[in-house]
Each structure stands twice: as structure tokens, then as C-alpha cells.
Design an enzyme around this catalytic site. Structure first.
Site, PDB file in Angstrom:
ATOM      1  N   HIS A 282       0.857  -1.187   0.000  1.00  0.00           N
ATOM      2  CA  HIS A 282       0.000   0.000   0.000  1.00  0.00           C
ATOM      3  C   HIS A 282       0.891   1.235   0.000  1.00  0.00           C
ATOM      4  CE1 HIS A 282      -2.055  -3.150   2.417  1.00  0.00           C
ATOM      5  NE2 HIS A 282      -3.125  -2.770   1.758  1.00  0.00           N
TER       6      HIS A 282
ATOM      7  N   HIS B 164       6.589   5.828  -0.914  1.00  0.00           N
ATOM      8  CA  HIS B 164       7.306   4.645  -1.380  1.00  0.00           C
ATOM      9  C   HIS B 164       6.497   3.390  -1.089  1.00  0.00           C
ATOM     10  CE1 HIS B 164       8.186   4.572   2.911  1.00  0.00           C
ATOM     11  NE2 HIS B 164       8.431   3.279   2.770  1.00  0.00           N
TER      12      HIS B 164
END
Length: 196
Positions: free
Chosen positions: A42, A129
Site C-alpha cells: 500500500h 514509497h
């Protein structure tokens, strides 16, 4: 309960990530890694850690207000790196780029609304990220250095841009078989002038 607010990856992006991870695992990393499965990836905007269940409805309201007026946008996954750095990596990551600044604005809006209802801003700067792998604690300094050098030499992925049209409020349960994620709330991204 453990919970977080995040952008979910679409199916083509998860498939491309799976191919990328398969390629990295076959490239003989110089130390054993804890790889993060594509279905567990995620783009986290805010991590609560422990969240009292009675606060869920407060978070949902704040979360809805935070995304109000933010239009859908595209992100690109195209850079690899290590935290804290390539000389002593703890985390190997895939960077998320969004040149228009909408992702940064979304993160700031979420943090600001949660701060208004008593949640402390995250101490670390927002570095969008995806975590590809974690380096186990037992890996020594020499192996870490070799691992960082190996990772930054890998070819950056060539992934298609992904359209972000909604944001998720997710509960995370740590189970022996791996984490289980339950979506508690989804808010679509709709620009202000498009709302009825």
C-alpha cells in the site's frame, strides 16, 4: 486496533510488482531478505498504530474532509532505494513520483485534519514509497553494505503510471499466516467543482 490511511494499488500495478519482485529474488541478493508480497503493498498516507475503535467514526469524518476537493491524479513507480541509506539498508523500497504535487497536498490535508482531532503528525518527512523488502536484524554490517550495493545496481522498473481515484481507511491484523487487511472506509477523489 492497528489501522492506516493509504492508496490501494490497482491490479495491473500489483501484477507488475509481482514480476519485479520475482526478478529481484532471482538476481541472487547477497543476504536473505523478508520480501513484502504484492497483495500486502500500500502507499501509506498515515499510520495510526494503535487506534481505539471508538475513534473510527471521528477518523472517517476527518478523512472525508481531508480529501474534499482533491481530484484524481496519476502516480509513477520508477526509482529504487534504501532506508536509511545504501551503506546500511534496513528497508529496500520503490519510489513513488507524482510531479503535480497533488499526492503531497493529499498527505498534508490528511495529516492536518487528523491533527485537528488529536492525532499527532508523523515525525518523519513524507517519502512516498512501497516497501519491497526488509533486511532481518541478524544481517551483519558487511552483508548489509553488500546488499545495498547490489540493490542500487538493479535496473529500475518500467511500470505504467497508475491512476489514483480513491483513498482507503484500512484495519490491519497481524496473524501467524501474515497480515490481514480489512477496508473500513473508502473515499473517492472528486474535485470541488464536480460535487453535486
Amino acid at each position: 486496533m492497528r489501522a492506516f490511511i493509504a492508496i490501494e494499488l490497482d491490479a495491473p500495478t500489483r501484477d507488475a510488482l509481482a514480476q519485479m519482485l520475482h526478478s529481484l529474488q532471482g538476481a541472487n541478493p547477497p543476504a536473505k531478505l523478508k520480501w513484502v508480497a504484492p497483495q500486502n503493498q500500500h502507499l501509506t498516507l498515515y499510520f495510526f498504530g494503535a487506534l481505539a475503535p471508538v475513534r473510527v467514526s471521528d477518523v472517517e469524518r476527518a478523512f472525508r474532509q481531508a480529501v474534499n476537493g482533491i481530484a484524481p491524479f496519476e502516480i509513477m513507480l520508477k526509482e529504487i532505494g534504501c532506508f536509511p541509506n545504501a551503506h546500511k539498508p534496513n528497508v529496500l523500497w520503490l519510489g513513488v513520483h507524482e510531479p503535480s504535487g497533488t499526492l503531497q497536498r493529499l498527505h498534508q490535508a490528511v495529516s492536518a485534519q487528523l491533527s485537528r482531532i488529536g492525532f499527532a503528525p508523523e515525525s518523519r518527512a513524507f517519502t512516498p514509497h512501497l516497501t519491497l523488502a526488509r533486511v532481518p536484524r541478524h544481517v551483519n554490517a558487511r552483508e548489509r553494505k553488500l546488499l545495498g550495493e547490489w540493490f542500487v545496481k538493479q535496473a529500475p522498473p518500467a511500470l505504467e503510471p497508475m491512476r489514483v481515484a480513491q483513498v482507503h481507511f484500512i484495519q490491519s491484523e497481524l496473524l501467524p499466516a501474515g497480515p490481514k487487511y480489512t477496508t473500513l472506509h473508502i473515499v473517492p477523489l472528486i474535485p470541488t467543482n464536480a460535487r453535486g
